[in-house]
Design a protein around this motif. Structure first.
Motif, PDB file in Angstrom:
ATOM      1  N   GLU A  66      17.064  46.735  53.874  1.00 54.20           N
ATOM      2  CA  GLU A  66      17.525  47.594  54.971  1.00 54.20           C
ATOM      3  C   GLU A  66      18.921  48.173  54.729  1.00 54.20           C
ATOM      4  N   ARG A  67      19.680  47.568  53.809  1.00 50.91           N
ATOM      5  CA  ARG A  67      21.020  48.079  53.484  1.00 50.91           C
ATOM      6  C   ARG A  67      20.969  49.162  52.414  1.00 50.91           C
ATOM      7  N   VAL A  68      19.946  49.127  51.564  1.00 53.37           N
ATOM      8  CA  VAL A  68      19.860  50.067  50.443  1.00 53.37           C
ATOM      9  C   VAL A  68      19.041  51.297  50.803  1.00 53.37           C
ATOM     10  N   ALA A  69      17.893  51.095  51.431  1.00 61.08           N
ATOM     11  CA  ALA A  69      16.942  52.189  51.692  1.00 61.08           C
ATOM     12  C   ALA A  69      17.550  53.371  52.452  1.00 61.08           C
ATOM     13  N   PRO A  70      18.360  53.162  53.481  1.00 59.17           N
ATOM     14  CA  PRO A  70      18.908  54.337  54.175  1.00 59.17           C
ATOM     15  C   PRO A  70      19.837  55.191  53.305  1.00 59.17           C
ATOM     16  N   HIS A  71      20.462  54.568  52.316  1.00 59.44           N
ATOM     17  CA  HIS A  71      21.428  55.290  51.486  1.00 59.44           C
ATOM     18  C   HIS A  71      20.809  55.917  50.248  1.00 59.44           C
ATOM     19  N   LEU A  72      19.725  55.327  49.723  1.00 62.71           N
ATOM     20  CA  LEU A  72      19.114  55.819  48.484  1.00 62.71           C
ATOM     21  C   LEU A  72      17.608  56.045  48.598  1.00 62.71           C
ATOM     22  N   GLY A  73      17.034  55.833  49.767  1.00 71.82           N
ATOM     23  CA  GLY A  73      15.591  55.922  49.943  1.00 71.82           C
ATOM     24  C   GLY A  73      15.080  57.353  50.094  1.00 71.82           C
ATOM     25  N   GLU A  74      13.817  57.453  50.472  1.00 69.68           N
ATOM     26  CA  GLU A  74      13.139  58.752  50.593  1.00 69.68           C
ATOM     27  C   GLU A  74      13.826  59.680  51.589  1.00 69.68           C
ATOM     28  N   THR A  75      14.407  59.133  52.633  1.00 69.66           N
ATOM     29  CA  THR A  75      15.015  59.956  53.680  1.00 69.66           C
ATOM     30  C   THR A  75      16.521  60.150  53.494  1.00 69.66           C
ATOM     31  N   GLY A  77      18.160  62.075  51.397  1.00 70.06           N
ATOM     32  CA  GLY A  77      18.537  63.465  51.162  1.00 70.06           C
ATOM     33  C   GLY A  77      19.645  63.624  50.134  1.00 70.06           C
ATOM     34  N   LEU A  78      20.539  64.568  50.399  1.00 70.98           N
ATOM     35  CA  LEU A  78      21.632  64.888  49.481  1.00 70.98           C
ATOM     36  C   LEU A  78      22.582  63.703  49.304  1.00 70.98           C
ATOM     37  N   LYS A  79      22.777  62.943  50.370  1.00 70.77           N
ATOM     38  CA  LYS A  79      23.641  61.756  50.280  1.00 70.77           C
ATOM     39  C   LYS A  79      23.109  60.789  49.230  1.00 70.77           C
ATOM     40  N   GLY A  80      21.804  60.572  49.189  1.00 68.15           N
ATOM     41  CA  GLY A  80      21.203  59.678  48.214  1.00 68.15           C
ATOM     42  C   GLY A  80      21.346  60.191  46.796  1.00 68.15           C
ATOM     43  N   VAL A  81      21.186  61.501  46.616  1.00 67.04           N
ATOM     44  CA  VAL A  81      21.336  62.103  45.285  1.00 67.04           C
ATOM     45  C   VAL A  81      22.770  61.920  44.790  1.00 67.04           C
ATOM     46  N   ILE A  82      23.727  62.209  45.648  1.00 63.65           N
ATOM     47  CA  ILE A  82      25.139  62.076  45.266  1.00 63.65           C
ATOM     48  C   ILE A  82      25.472  60.619  44.954  1.00 63.65           C
ATOM     49  N   LEU A  83      24.980  59.713  45.782  1.00 64.13           N
ATOM     50  CA  LEU A  83      25.245  58.297  45.539  1.00 64.13           C
ATOM     51  C   LEU A  83      24.610  57.827  44.231  1.00 64.13           C
ATOM     52  N   ALA A  84      23.381  58.277  43.948  1.00 61.89           N
ATOM     53  CA  ALA A  84      22.722  57.906  42.686  1.00 61.89           C
ATOM     54  C   ALA A  84      23.520  58.419  41.488  1.00 61.89           C
ATOM     55  N   ILE A  85      24.035  59.635  41.580  1.00 65.57           N
ATOM     56  CA  ILE A  85      24.859  60.190  40.497  1.00 65.57           C
ATOM     57  C   ILE A  85      26.140  59.387  40.340  1.00 65.57           C
ATOM     58  N   LEU A  86      26.799  59.078  41.442  1.00 62.45           N
ATOM     59  CA  LEU A  86      28.054  58.317  41.367  1.00 62.45           C
ATOM     60  C   LEU A  86      27.826  56.912  40.815  1.00 62.45           C
ATOM     61  N   LEU A  87      26.751  56.266  41.236  1.00 61.69           N
ATOM     62  CA  LEU A  87      26.457  54.931  40.712  1.00 61.69           C
ATOM     63  C   LEU A  87      26.180  54.977  39.213  1.00 61.69           C
ATOM     64  N   GLY A  88      25.392  55.953  38.769  1.00 61.15           N
ATOM     65  CA  GLY A  88      25.085  56.065  37.347  1.00 61.15           C
ATOM     66  C   GLY A  88      26.300  56.461  36.528  1.00 61.15           C
ATOM     67  N   ALA A  89      27.085  57.407  37.038  1.00 61.18           N
ATOM     68  CA  ALA A  89      28.241  57.908  36.287  1.00 61.18           C
ATOM     69  C   ALA A  89      29.364  56.878  36.204  1.00 61.18           C
ATOM     70  N   SER A  90      29.446  55.999  37.168  1.00 61.83           N
ATOM     71  CA  SER A  90      30.524  55.001  37.145  1.00 61.83           C
ATOM     72  C   SER A  90      30.095  53.698  36.472  1.00 61.83           C
ATOM     73  N   SER A  91      28.957  53.719  35.820  1.00 63.65           N
ATOM     74  CA  SER A  91      28.424  52.517  35.202  1.00 63.65           C
ATOM     75  C   SER A  91      29.199  52.126  33.954  1.00 63.65           C
ATOM     76  N   ALA A  92      28.997  50.895  33.580  1.00 63.84           N
ATOM     77  CA  ALA A  92      29.558  50.396  32.333  1.00 63.84           C
ATOM     78  C   ALA A  92      28.454  49.631  31.622  1.00 63.84           C
ATOM     79  N   GLY A  93      28.413  49.744  30.343  1.00 65.45           N
ATOM     80  CA  GLY A  93      27.418  49.007  29.585  1.00 65.45           C
ATOM     81  C   GLY A  93      26.378  49.926  28.980  1.00 65.45           C
ATOM     82  N   PRO A  94      25.587  49.367  28.086  1.00 68.44           N
ATOM     83  CA  PRO A  94      24.585  50.169  27.378  1.00 68.44           C
ATOM     84  C   PRO A  94      23.423  50.554  28.291  1.00 68.44           C
ATOM     85  N   LEU A  95      22.662  51.530  27.839  1.00 66.31           N
ATOM     86  CA  LEU A  95      21.567  52.072  28.640  1.00 66.31           C
ATOM     87  C   LEU A  95      20.490  51.050  28.936  1.00 66.31           C
TER      88      LEU A  95
END
Length: 182
Positions: A66-75, A77-95
């Motif tokens: 319930e903490r993750v789905a509203p921010h990155l789930g199907e609904t 929207g743009l907030k989820g896309v931006i958050l997914a990009i920020l999480l991926g771009a700020s990552s550390a470590g190999p693929l």
């Protein structure tokens, strides 16, 4: 995991080691170098994977869906896309670390689109990479490449969402749910 698949993978690994051993006899110097590189790579992986799996296990156990789905789930929207990009771009470590992370994210309610965007951002848009490129290749090249990567990641996320019909998405999500239950 299916026993037949495990045996097939084991046989493939053993065949690869056998071929490497035969080639090492024919080319001893190359064989020693290959063995040295194998040892370094296995050491690196064993130094990274256990802590990551511990952290993923804690995330999986402590953070409710319930903490993750509203921010990155199907609904999301743009907030989820931006958050997914920020999480991926700020990552550390190999693929290879990104895939178990994405799996846990999907089990926690992340949409497949955002999972694909996260994986794309992890592989092409990491902040240390852009800083290195700016310093060594110039700001124009680095920012152009970063912009092209952003466009590609967004297009790939949308493309995969469109290509995977509702039935495919249900099948993928059912596999994750099945994995979670078993």
């Amino acid at each position: 995991m299916d026993v037949r698949k495990a045996l097939k993978r084991w046989r493939t690994a053993m065949a690869s080691l056998f071929i490497a051993a035969v080639l090492s006899v024919a080319f001893p110097r190359a064989g020693r170098e290959a063995l040295s590189l194998l040892g370094m790579n296995v050491g690196t992986i064993l130094g990274i994977l256990p802590p990551v799996f511990v952290l993923l296990g804690l995330f999986d156990a402590w953070v409710p869906r319930e903490r993750v789905a509203p921010h990155l789930g199907e609904t999301s929207g743009l907030k989820g896309v931006i958050l997914a990009i920020l999480l991926g771009a700020s990552s550390a470590g190999p693929l290879y670390i990104a895939f178990p992370v994405a799996e846990v994210m999907i089990r926690k309610g992340t949409s497949l689109r955002n999972a694909f965007i996260f994986l794309g951002a992890w592989s092409t848009m990491r902040v240390p990479m852009i800083l290195f490129e700016i310093q060594n290749l110039g700001a124009i090249f680095a920012l152009s490449r970063y912009g092209a990567s952003l466009a590609g990641v967004l297009l790939m996320g949308a493309f995969m969402e469109r290509v995977l019909g509702p039935k495919d998405r249900e099948d993928i999500l059912a596999r994750f749910a099945e994995h979670r239950a078993g």
